[in-house]
Design an enzyme around this catalytic site. Sequence first.
Site, PDB file in Angstrom:
ATOM      1  N   GLU A   1       0.823  -1.222   0.000  1.00 52.14           N
ATOM      2  CA  GLU A   1       0.000   0.000   0.000  1.00 52.14           C
ATOM      3  C   GLU A   1       0.860   1.275   0.000  1.00 52.14           C
ATOM      4  OE1 GLU A   1      -2.502   0.572   3.452  1.00 52.14           O
ATOM      5  OE2 GLU A   1      -3.664   2.150   2.497  1.00 52.14           O
TER       6      GLU A   1
ATOM      7  N   LYS B   1      -2.589  -2.007  -3.057  1.00 52.44           N
ATOM      8  CA  LYS B   1      -3.643  -1.135  -2.495  1.00 52.44           C
ATOM      9  C   LYS B   1      -3.186   0.293  -2.737  1.00 52.44           C
ATOM     10  CE  LYS B   1      -6.068  -0.011   1.828  1.00 52.44           C
ATOM     11  NZ  LYS B   1      -6.743  -0.583   2.998  1.00 52.44           N
TER      12      LYS B   1
HETATM   13  C1  5MM Z   1      -7.317   2.016   9.014  1.00 53.47           C
HETATM   14  O1  5MM Z   1      -6.298   2.925   8.668  1.00 53.47           O
HETATM   15  C2  5MM Z   1      -5.083   2.301   8.264  1.00 53.47           C
HETATM   16  C3  5MM Z   1      -3.901   2.913   8.955  1.00 53.47           C
HETATM   17  O2  5MM Z   1      -4.179   2.998  10.304  1.00 53.47           O
HETATM   18  P1  5MM Z   1      -3.082   3.609  11.291  1.00 53.47           P
HETATM   19  O3  5MM Z   1      -2.712   4.978  10.712  1.00 53.47           O
HETATM   20  O4  5MM Z   1      -3.777   3.694  12.594  1.00 53.47           O
HETATM   21  O5  5MM Z   1      -1.935   2.674  11.272  1.00 53.47           O
HETATM   22  C4  5MM Z   1      -4.877   2.488   6.766  1.00 53.47           C
HETATM   23  O6  5MM Z   1      -3.743   1.800   6.313  1.00 53.47           O
HETATM   24  C5  5MM Z   1      -6.071   2.009   6.031  1.00 53.47           C
HETATM   25  O7  5MM Z   1      -6.129   0.598   6.087  1.00 53.47           O
HETATM   26  C6  5MM Z   1      -6.048   2.417   4.580  1.00 53.47           C
HETATM   27  O8  5MM Z   1      -5.299   3.574   4.346  1.00 53.47           O
HETATM   28  C7  5MM Z   1      -7.438   2.628   4.074  1.00 53.47           C
HETATM   29  O9  5MM Z   1      -8.126   3.535   4.884  1.00 53.47           O
HETATM   30  P2  5MM Z   1      -9.060   4.623   4.223  1.00 53.47           P
HETATM   31  O10 5MM Z   1      -9.773   5.236   5.393  1.00 53.47           O
HETATM   32  O11 5MM Z   1      -8.157   5.577   3.518  1.00 53.47           O
HETATM   33  O12 5MM Z   1      -9.975   3.896   3.294  1.00 53.47           O
END
Ligand code: 5MM
Length: 346
Positions: free
Chosen positions: A177, A219
């Site tokens: 990601e 991702k």
């Molecule tokens: C859930 O947020 C993830 C990162 O969390 P932390 O900052 O607490 O480690 C993040 O990797 C998330 O899985 C993805 O970015 C997707 O989240 P969004 O909200 O952008 O769909």
Amino acid sequence: MNEKILTDTVARLVTPPKGILAIDEGTKTCAGRFEKLGVPNTEEKRREYRELLITAPGIEQFISGYILFDETIRQKAKNGVTFTSILQSKGIEIGIKVDAGPLDFTDHPGEKVTSGLEGLSERLKEYKKLGATFAKWRAVYTIGEAVPTAACMKKNAEIFVKYVELCQEEGIVPIVEPEILMDGDHSLEKCYEVTSVNLQVVFDALKAAKVFLPGLILKTNMILPGKDSKVAVFNREIAQSTVRCLKEKVPAEIGGIVFLSGGQKDEDAVINLDLMHQSLIGPLPWPLSFSYSRAIQNPVLRTWGQNPGQVTRAQMLLVAAARNCSLASVGKYQHEDFKKLSRHPQ
Ligand code: 5MM
């Protein structure tokens, strides 16, 4: 490396019309989201909220995998059943965030590199025993005057390679990601340029290391203007630019691509994905779906946070949001995109 185990897991994760739900918020991120709603950020409150997400009836029609946080993969529902067995009983794949978050990149102000390689091999073995079949590692890049630099992109790409190798060795599908953040007032064109260069760097590194491309999932962010940009763009423009960028830079042989929502308005994340599956875009070389956290969880967390007794209502909202994303992943979400400008930024 057992390639079949990897490709079988990939197929279960990205076969339409399903996508992935990210519930891997770390304790600090939970604090931010809970505090806004007046919910105490205790381990029990986080467990209670995750129980709601994991036990939602019918969610398995739309969601193929959940990305969990280290704390969550070890937790149980109130009735004593582990979260992992609940997910397995619904046929949902168990994913785990294995990075330890971004750290300052030495001598590069404003830039981050992702940490967590130390001890990763042992942690992967443990997560596998706990039922994990896939993992996720995120690197973040800010768009600014002189960033991201080539050095930062190269460093994060080298780290991605080591993570992918360790996961694949263990039979765990790695999700890679690289997230270009929406922070700032940059244009859609700038996001295109940076995402494009970075994807090139990431895949050059992965190819050079000869990792098993069909056994990994990308991702990524969509191609979007920064959240402080004053320029309104059509959802269609976002969808077309995103697919064009991905087609140019992402090898056709990877297992699949899923999007993060990144702070877009919830419905925009759905509409944009839907438009990517419309005929105006043409055939796609890889499965293309979602792995949202906020765009699916926002209404759910709001409802539960304001009234923790409304579990059933919150679960209905979760399933409805997941259903919309699922419809979008096959271009069947009903909306009126062509008549209006994107409501982006939020
Ligand atoms: C859930 O947020 C993830 C990162 O969390 P932390 O900052 O607490 O480690 C993040 O990797 C998330 O899985 C993805 O970015 C997707 O989240 P969004 O909200 O952008 O769909």
